[in-house]
Design a protein around this motif. Structure first.
Motif, PDB file in Angstrom:
ATOM      1  N   GLU A  27     -99.654  72.556 -19.026  1.00 42.24           N
ATOM      2  CA  GLU A  27    -100.807  72.491 -18.130  1.00 42.24           C
ATOM      3  C   GLU A  27    -101.921  71.648 -18.738  1.00 42.24           C
ATOM      4  O   GLU A  27    -102.581  70.864 -18.043  1.00 42.24           O
ATOM      5  CB  GLU A  27    -101.315  73.898 -17.821  1.00 42.24           C
ATOM      6  N   LEU A  28    -102.153  71.792 -20.039  1.00 41.29           N
ATOM      7  CA  LEU A  28    -103.155  70.957 -20.696  1.00 41.29           C
ATOM      8  C   LEU A  28    -102.773  69.480 -20.624  1.00 41.29           C
ATOM      9  O   LEU A  28    -103.618  68.621 -20.345  1.00 41.29           O
ATOM     10  CB  LEU A  28    -103.314  71.389 -22.157  1.00 41.29           C
ATOM     11  N   ASP A  52    -102.625  81.675 -13.607  1.00 50.43           N
ATOM     12  CA  ASP A  52    -101.864  80.835 -12.684  1.00 50.43           C
ATOM     13  C   ASP A  52    -100.654  80.189 -13.342  1.00 50.43           C
ATOM     14  O   ASP A  52     -99.797  79.635 -12.647  1.00 50.43           O
ATOM     15  CB  ASP A  52    -102.773  79.745 -12.104  1.00 50.43           C
ATOM     16  N   ILE A  53    -100.584  80.222 -14.661  1.00 47.95           N
ATOM     17  CA  ILE A  53     -99.426  79.646 -15.355  1.00 47.95           C
ATOM     18  C   ILE A  53     -98.647  80.742 -16.089  1.00 47.95           C
ATOM     19  O   ILE A  53     -97.977  80.487 -17.093  1.00 47.95           O
ATOM     20  CB  ILE A  53     -99.849  78.528 -16.340  1.00 47.95           C
ATOM     21  N   GLY A  54     -98.749  81.961 -15.584  1.00 55.30           N
ATOM     22  CA  GLY A  54     -97.904  83.044 -16.087  1.00 55.30           C
ATOM     23  C   GLY A  54     -98.506  83.900 -17.172  1.00 55.30           C
ATOM     24  O   GLY A  54     -97.796  84.752 -17.734  1.00 55.30           O
ATOM     25  N   LEU A 114    -113.081  79.226 -22.685  1.00 56.85           N
ATOM     26  CA  LEU A 114    -113.162  77.770 -22.851  1.00 56.85           C
ATOM     27  C   LEU A 114    -112.176  77.059 -21.944  1.00 56.85           C
ATOM     28  O   LEU A 114    -112.443  75.958 -21.463  1.00 56.85           O
ATOM     29  CB  LEU A 114    -112.918  77.407 -24.309  1.00 56.85           C
ATOM     30  N   LEU A 115    -111.024  77.677 -21.712  1.00 57.96           N
ATOM     31  CA  LEU A 115    -110.072  77.102 -20.755  1.00 57.96           C
ATOM     32  C   LEU A 115    -110.612  77.207 -19.337  1.00 57.96           C
ATOM     33  O   LEU A 115    -110.479  76.281 -18.534  1.00 57.96           O
ATOM     34  CB  LEU A 115    -108.729  77.815 -20.866  1.00 57.96           C
ATOM     35  N   ARG A 116    -111.209  78.315 -19.022  1.00 58.80           N
ATOM     36  CA  ARG A 116    -111.756  78.496 -17.675  1.00 58.80           C
ATOM     37  C   ARG A 116    -112.876  77.495 -17.390  1.00 58.80           C
ATOM     38  O   ARG A 116    -113.073  77.071 -16.251  1.00 58.80           O
ATOM     39  CB  ARG A 116    -112.265  79.925 -17.512  1.00 58.80           C
ATOM     40  N   ARG A 117    -113.582  77.101 -18.428  1.00 60.26           N
ATOM     41  CA  ARG A 117    -114.667  76.142 -18.248  1.00 60.26           C
ATOM     42  C   ARG A 117    -114.138  74.801 -17.743  1.00 60.26           C
ATOM     43  O   ARG A 117    -114.859  74.059 -17.066  1.00 60.26           O
ATOM     44  CB  ARG A 117    -115.432  75.979 -19.559  1.00 60.26           C
ATOM     45  N   ILE A 118    -112.896  74.466 -18.071  1.00 60.90           N
ATOM     46  CA  ILE A 118    -112.309  73.211 -17.578  1.00 60.90           C
ATOM     47  C   ILE A 118    -111.340  73.481 -16.427  1.00 60.90           C
ATOM     48  O   ILE A 118    -110.495  72.641 -16.103  1.00 60.90           O
ATOM     49  CB  ILE A 118    -111.606  72.430 -18.707  1.00 60.90           C
ATOM     50  N   GLY A 119    -111.458  74.665 -15.815  1.00 58.41           N
ATOM     51  CA  GLY A 119    -110.715  74.944 -14.596  1.00 58.41           C
ATOM     52  C   GLY A 119    -109.318  75.492 -14.787  1.00 58.41           C
ATOM     53  O   GLY A 119    -108.563  75.607 -13.813  1.00 58.41           O
ATOM     54  N   ALA A 124    -109.144  66.288 -25.828  1.00 58.99           N
ATOM     55  CA  ALA A 124    -109.055  65.117 -24.956  1.00 58.99           C
ATOM     56  C   ALA A 124    -109.657  65.400 -23.587  1.00 58.99           C
ATOM     57  O   ALA A 124    -110.385  64.573 -23.023  1.00 58.99           O
ATOM     58  CB  ALA A 124    -107.600  64.686 -24.819  1.00 58.99           C
ATOM     59  N   ILE A 125    -109.369  66.574 -23.030  1.00 54.47           N
ATOM     60  CA  ILE A 125    -109.886  66.915 -21.698  1.00 54.47           C
ATOM     61  C   ILE A 125    -111.405  67.017 -21.730  1.00 54.47           C
ATOM     62  O   ILE A 125    -112.115  66.472 -20.868  1.00 54.47           O
ATOM     63  CB  ILE A 125    -109.258  68.223 -21.197  1.00 54.47           C
ATOM     64  N   TYR A 126    -111.926  67.723 -22.726  1.00 53.25           N
ATOM     65  CA  TYR A 126    -113.376  67.886 -22.808  1.00 53.25           C
ATOM     66  C   TYR A 126    -114.078  66.545 -23.032  1.00 53.25           C
ATOM     67  O   TYR A 126    -115.138  66.273 -22.452  1.00 53.25           O
ATOM     68  CB  TYR A 126    -113.737  68.871 -23.922  1.00 53.25           C
TER      69      TYR A 126
END
Length: 708
Positions: A128-129, A82-84, A72-77, A37-39
């Motif tokens: 977070e997602l 930061d979430i443990g 792939l997570l880093r690509r969307i920031g 969904a985010i991508y």
């Protein structure tokens, strides 16, 4: 949802146009669904998610973010630290008696990967997602999430999901991301392959790290940060690794399913009791049993690990499956979530910004092509990693599996494959060195393969035609197929310099070129002996690299670089050529008087030759003196005029003119001395005519063709 957006296609084409995003319906709001969904939101699409639960919460405890997934997570920031999330720093393996089988420090191996190997609490990643998908911040329209919306059936043809309530939800695309228990028979017609028991189940739970550290019997297992520990039995194992900034220890205890099958055997995720857990591992070392005993009974769950035969397809019409819905993973390599993220990213690449609804079925088949082989290979590796080996460590050499799993970037892989697919659909695209970057735009073609027309581009041409020695010019002919029409010893040639401006393919700018044009030449074809009349071009100097490369490789034009300076005054036009400050050529037209432009055709020297003759030569690599390509080329004037007609607007005739070349020496002209020395040998016996012509419309030389 429409907007004026800048679209950048696979060839780099930039065009402002109205783009209407697709309406996308995603079934399932787990890690894979939310990432998708985010991508897709970032691609300008409108996304609705249908989640069967009321809170869209993830079950389970922790998840591996191997380098292939973390990138792939880093690509969307999303920076999982930061979430443990904590770093995976070492792997220690024991047998059931707590004897060390292997202890591997991952400090050096981790340096191989672009992104760190992290361990994260599943619930924190999921939250977070979800936050990013639903947030008004960020690129694109916020995702709509509908909870308590269980899908009863789906129609791939119309991209419609039918809820248990009877409501129909329509879209342009339907994505099944609802996990291993999606009803494929209803979703993908004639696909009755269902998940099947693997023979193993897994207890899953968390233990506070402090609880393990405070017990002398278990403290040894919790002292090192980022340590993954595995205890192997003959047909069972315990996997433990930290998450939540090393504050929690996550457990996956894999064992034969029949040993934990109880009253709730039909449930996929059932509550389990501690007595059952300890009984399953009763033959293991007491220190491990003490560690297992710290599990909180209320949170202890048991999963039956399901496997599935390979689906013949993941797509049908406007519907695509991803993650466990397409390829359920056994947990032995921690790649289930990672491959779901890869699916999500690949979908966003094929459903790029500007995708039209009628393109969806083809694009979904492309997604399957990009992803199926890798997903099934990782799936098989996971099966191999989980096989029973009589109490020994599962993989004597895990590196081939690890390298394949970790050494992959799905965004870059899918993007490249998408580009190549797009190029293959356009066989007319120009290719030039370096081919690593794809086809080239240029003066004859836009970024997306459409022909260019430089009708509004302007030209200013200064030319000096003179009598000279036929013998000297004839020495410049590259083969015996070239000859003069006239048998006389006097021939005609022109030195012509053109300044071009308003060239779209050069961002609205332009460049200058200067060439020697030998008039009255014929080329005799090898096959039929036919004769082509033309003006022979032995050399063309240009002031910009781009047209030099394009003209040499696409057209076979004999282009070289040099600096070309022009001084224009009311009654004169002067040209100087040079290389790195060493001036070697001068052309001067003086006493310019404007005349009626009506009768001027704009041709160089005013000749009636049919076109321009040139000679293409490409040397063979590693074999000096031999050619890979060697042939004549011809540019018919009539064909060029039909592509883009040149219109002469103004003409000035010169009272006198001069042309001169100074060869200098090899030190001054280390790459051009031999060329300029030959030009300097050409005598200017008499200036026949000299003029300056201004006009609009610049042919692109696309009518150039090979001879013989």
């Amino acid at each position: 949802m429409a907007a004026n957006l800048i679209h950048v296609d696979t060839n780099g084409s930039i065009a402002e146009k109205e783009v209407r995003g697709l309406n996308i319906v995603i079934i399932g709001a787990g890690i894979g669904g939310l990432t998708t969904a985010i991508y897709l939101r970032r691609q300008g699409h409108k996304v609705m998610m249908l989640e069967q639960s009321r809170f869209a919460s993830e079950t389970g405890a922790a998840v591996h973010l191997a380098p292939n997934a973390n990138g792939l997570l880093r690509r969307i920031g999303i920076m999982a630290e930061d979430i443990g999330a904590n770093l995976m720093e070492s792997i220690t393996e024991y047998d059931s008696s707590n004897t060390v089988l292997r202890d591997v420090d991952l400090t050096e191996p981790n340096k191989m990967w672009q992104h760190p190997w992290l361990l994260v609490h599943r619930a924190r990643l999921h939250e977070e997602l979800k936050r990013r998908a639903l947030s008004a911040d960020g690129e694109g329209v916020p995702v709509q999430l509908r909870k308590a919306s269980r899908v009863a059936s789906a129609d791939p043809v119309s991209a419609t999901a039918v809820l248990e309530s009877g409501e129909s939800v329509h879209g342009d695309v339907l994505i099944g991301a609802d996990g291993v228990h999606v009803t494929r028979a209803r979703v993908v017609p004639n696909r009755n392959i269902a998940p099947k028991p693997s023979g193993k189940s897994a207890f899953r739970f968390l233990v506070p790290r402090e609880a393990a550290l405070s017990d002398p019997l278990t403290a040894q297992f919790a002292q090192r940060h980022g340590q993954l520990v595995i205890w192997y039995g003959r047909d069972r194992r315990v996997i433990m690794y930290p998450c939540d900034s090393n504050r929690q220890l996550n457990f996956g205890c894999i064992h034969p399913s029949e040993e934990s099958r109880g009253a709730n055997a039909d449930e996929w995720n059932t509550a389990a009791n501690k007595t059952m857990l300890l009984d399953v591992y009763k033959d293991f070392d007491s220190s491990l049993l003490a560690l297992l005993n710290k599990a909180e009974a209320a949170s202890l769950k048991v999963w039956e690990l399901l496997d599935m035969d390979v689906l013949p397809t993941w797509v049908e019409g406007r519907l695509a499956l991803l993650g466990d819905a397409a390829h359920p993973f056994l947990p032995h390599q921690g790649q289930g979530a990672g491959c779901a993220l890869e699916d999500a990213v690949s979908l966003s690449v094929v459903l790029q910004r500007g995708t039209q609804p009628d393109e969806v079925p083809e694009k979904l088949r492309l997604y399957e092509t990009f992803r199926m082989e890798r997903a099934h290979r990782v799936q098989e590796y996971s099966r191999l990693a989980g096989r029973d080996l009589g109490g020994e460590k599962a993989l004597d050499r895990p590196e081939p599996f690890t390298n394949y799993n970790f050494g992959h970037g799905e965004f870059d892989s899918s993007t490249d494959r998408f580009r190549r697919w797009d190029w293959a659909r356009k066989p007319h695209l120009y290719w030039r060195m370096p081919v690593s970057f794809g086809p080239f735009p240029g003066p004859r073609q836009t970024f997306d393969g459409r022909p260019r027309e430089a009708r509004h581009s302007t030209f200013t041409t200064a030319s000096v035609k003179f009598k000279t020695s036929r013998t000297v010019l004839q020495n410049l002919f590259p083969s015996a197929a070239f000859r003069f029409k006239s048998p006389g010893t006097v021939a005609h040639a022109s030195v012509s310099q053109t300044t071009l401006h308003g060239m779209d393919w050069l961002g609205g700018g332009g460049y200058r070129h200067l060439g020697l044009y030998v008039h009255g030449v014929q080329y005799v074809r090898k096959g039929d002996g036919g004769v082509i009349d033309g003006t022979f071009l032995p050399v063309l100097f240009e002031s910009l690299t781009d047209p030099i490369v394009s003209g040499r490789e696409e057209l076979g034009m004999p282009k070289l670089y040099c600096e070309i300076d022009v001084w224009r005054r009311a009654g004169s036009y002067r040209i100087q050529t040079g290389w790195q400050g060493a001036a070697f050529g001068a052309v001067a037209l003086e006493g310019l008087v404007e005349e009626d432009a009506g009768g001027d055709k704009g041709t160089i020297g005013g000749e009636d030759d049919a076109g321009i003759l040139a000679y293409k030569y490409v040397p063979r690599v590693g074999e000096r003196g031999k050619a890979d390509v060697e042939h004549a080329t011809f540019v018919p004037h009539a064909d060029e005029a039909r592509v883009v007609p040149s219109v002469v607007r103004r003409v000035w005739r010169a009272e006198k003119a001069s042309v001169s070349f100074d060869p200098l020496d090899w030190e001054a002209l280390p790459t051009l001395h031999h060329v300029i020395a030959r030009l300097a040998e050409i005598p200017v016996l008499e200036v026949v005519s000299a003029k300056v012509v201004e006009g609009v419309g610049v042919p692109d030389v696309s009518s150039a063709r090979r001879i013989d």
